[in-house]
Design a protein around this motif. Sequence first.
Motif, PDB file in Angstrom:
ATOM      1  N   GLU A  55       0.541  -1.342  -0.002  1.00 23.35           N
ATOM      2  CA  GLU A  55      -0.228  -0.004  -0.005  1.00 23.35           C
ATOM      3  C   GLU A  55       0.883   1.242  -0.138  1.00 23.35           C
ATOM      4  O   GLU A  55       0.529   2.197  -0.763  1.00 23.35           O
ATOM      5  CB  GLU A  55      -0.816  -0.018   1.235  1.00 23.35           C
ATOM      6  N   ALA A  56       1.980   1.226   0.704  1.00 27.44           N
ATOM      7  CA  ALA A  56       2.950   2.492   0.752  1.00 27.44           C
ATOM      8  C   ALA A  56       3.458   2.666  -0.544  1.00 27.44           C
ATOM      9  O   ALA A  56       3.620   3.880  -1.048  1.00 27.44           O
ATOM     10  CB  ALA A  56       3.962   2.061   1.883  1.00 27.44           C
ATOM     11  N   ILE A  57       3.851   1.559  -1.130  1.00 27.65           N
ATOM     12  CA  ILE A  57       4.416   1.671  -2.505  1.00 27.65           C
ATOM     13  C   ILE A  57       3.414   2.130  -3.667  1.00 27.65           C
ATOM     14  O   ILE A  57       3.634   3.093  -4.280  1.00 27.65           O
ATOM     15  CB  ILE A  57       5.099   0.382  -3.005  1.00 27.65           C
ATOM     16  N   ALA A  58       2.019   1.897  -3.271  1.00 32.65           N
ATOM     17  CA  ALA A  58       1.029   2.229  -4.343  1.00 32.65           C
ATOM     18  C   ALA A  58       0.810   3.667  -3.901  1.00 32.65           C
ATOM     19  O   ALA A  58       0.239   4.507  -4.686  1.00 32.65           O
ATOM     20  CB  ALA A  58      -0.373   1.454  -4.215  1.00 32.65           C
ATOM     21  N   ASP A  59       0.828   4.166  -2.542  1.00 33.98           N
ATOM     22  CA  ASP A  59       0.495   5.527  -2.417  1.00 33.98           C
ATOM     23  C   ASP A  59       1.762   6.332  -2.772  1.00 33.98           C
ATOM     24  O   ASP A  59       1.329   7.612  -2.952  1.00 33.98           O
ATOM     25  CB  ASP A  59       0.442   5.650  -0.773  1.00 33.98           C
ATOM     26  N   ALA A  60       2.751   5.852  -2.888  1.00 32.98           N
ATOM     27  CA  ALA A  60       3.988   6.888  -3.557  1.00 32.98           C
ATOM     28  C   ALA A  60       3.840   6.881  -5.095  1.00 32.98           C
ATOM     29  O   ALA A  60       4.749   7.853  -5.668  1.00 32.98           O
ATOM     30  CB  ALA A  60       5.150   6.094  -3.304  1.00 32.98           C
ATOM     31  N   GLY A  61       2.728   6.143  -5.635  1.00 35.16           N
ATOM     32  CA  GLY A  61       2.473   6.245  -6.969  1.00 35.16           C
ATOM     33  C   GLY A  61       3.259   5.070  -7.946  1.00 35.16           C
ATOM     34  O   GLY A  61       3.133   5.319  -9.031  1.00 35.16           O
ATOM     35  N   TYR A  62       3.550   3.957  -7.574  1.00 37.40           N
ATOM     36  CA  TYR A  62       3.921   3.023  -8.074  1.00 37.40           C
ATOM     37  C   TYR A  62       3.233   1.586  -8.023  1.00 37.40           C
ATOM     38  O   TYR A  62       2.561   1.524  -6.999  1.00 37.40           O
ATOM     39  CB  TYR A  62       5.567   2.764  -7.686  1.00 37.40           C
ATOM     40  N   GLU A  63       3.444   0.735  -8.926  1.00 34.48           N
ATOM     41  CA  GLU A  63       2.640  -0.434  -9.061  1.00 34.48           C
ATOM     42  C   GLU A  63       3.530  -1.663  -8.568  1.00 34.48           C
ATOM     43  O   GLU A  63       4.464  -1.920  -9.286  1.00 34.48           O
ATOM     44  CB  GLU A  63       2.070  -0.710 -10.218  1.00 34.48           C
ATOM     45  N   VAL A  64       2.963  -2.435  -7.733  1.00 31.46           N
ATOM     46  CA  VAL A  64       3.917  -3.652  -7.538  1.00 31.46           C
ATOM     47  C   VAL A  64       3.311  -4.879  -8.296  1.00 31.46           C
ATOM     48  O   VAL A  64       2.018  -5.001  -8.527  1.00 31.46           O
ATOM     49  CB  VAL A  64       3.864  -4.095  -5.923  1.00 31.46           C
ATOM     50  N   ALA A  65       4.297  -5.461  -9.104  1.00 33.37           N
ATOM     51  CA  ALA A  65       3.788  -6.705  -9.884  1.00 33.37           C
ATOM     52  C   ALA A  65       3.272  -7.644  -8.962  1.00 33.37           C
ATOM     53  O   ALA A  65       3.843  -8.091  -7.932  1.00 33.37           O
ATOM     54  CB  ALA A  65       4.970  -6.980 -10.797  1.00 33.37           C
ATOM     55  N   ARG A  66       2.414  -8.461  -9.459  1.00 33.59           N
ATOM     56  CA  ARG A  66       1.908  -9.635  -8.932  1.00 33.59           C
ATOM     57  C   ARG A  66       2.742 -10.801  -8.854  1.00 33.59           C
ATOM     58  O   ARG A  66       3.295 -11.377  -9.894  1.00 33.59           O
ATOM     59  CB  ARG A  66       0.500  -9.713  -9.428  1.00 33.59           C
TER      60      ARG A  66
END
Length: 66
Positions: A55-66
Amino acid sequence: MNQLVLSVPTISCGHCVKAIAESVGEVPGVGSVAVDFTAKTVLVTGAADPAAVREAIADAGYEVAR
């Protein structure tokens, strides 16, 4: 101490590295954060909740690969 390695293919510059490291570093339980620009990975050590790290990575504007 746990380790979590996440692939973040949208890392493209030094700003990305800094933004992700700062955001993830604020997650409770994170001991350390290492963002590898070349490998496009984020290594987190500590006892942080993996969902909170994502969530922190997403909040920074980046997408985590699944």
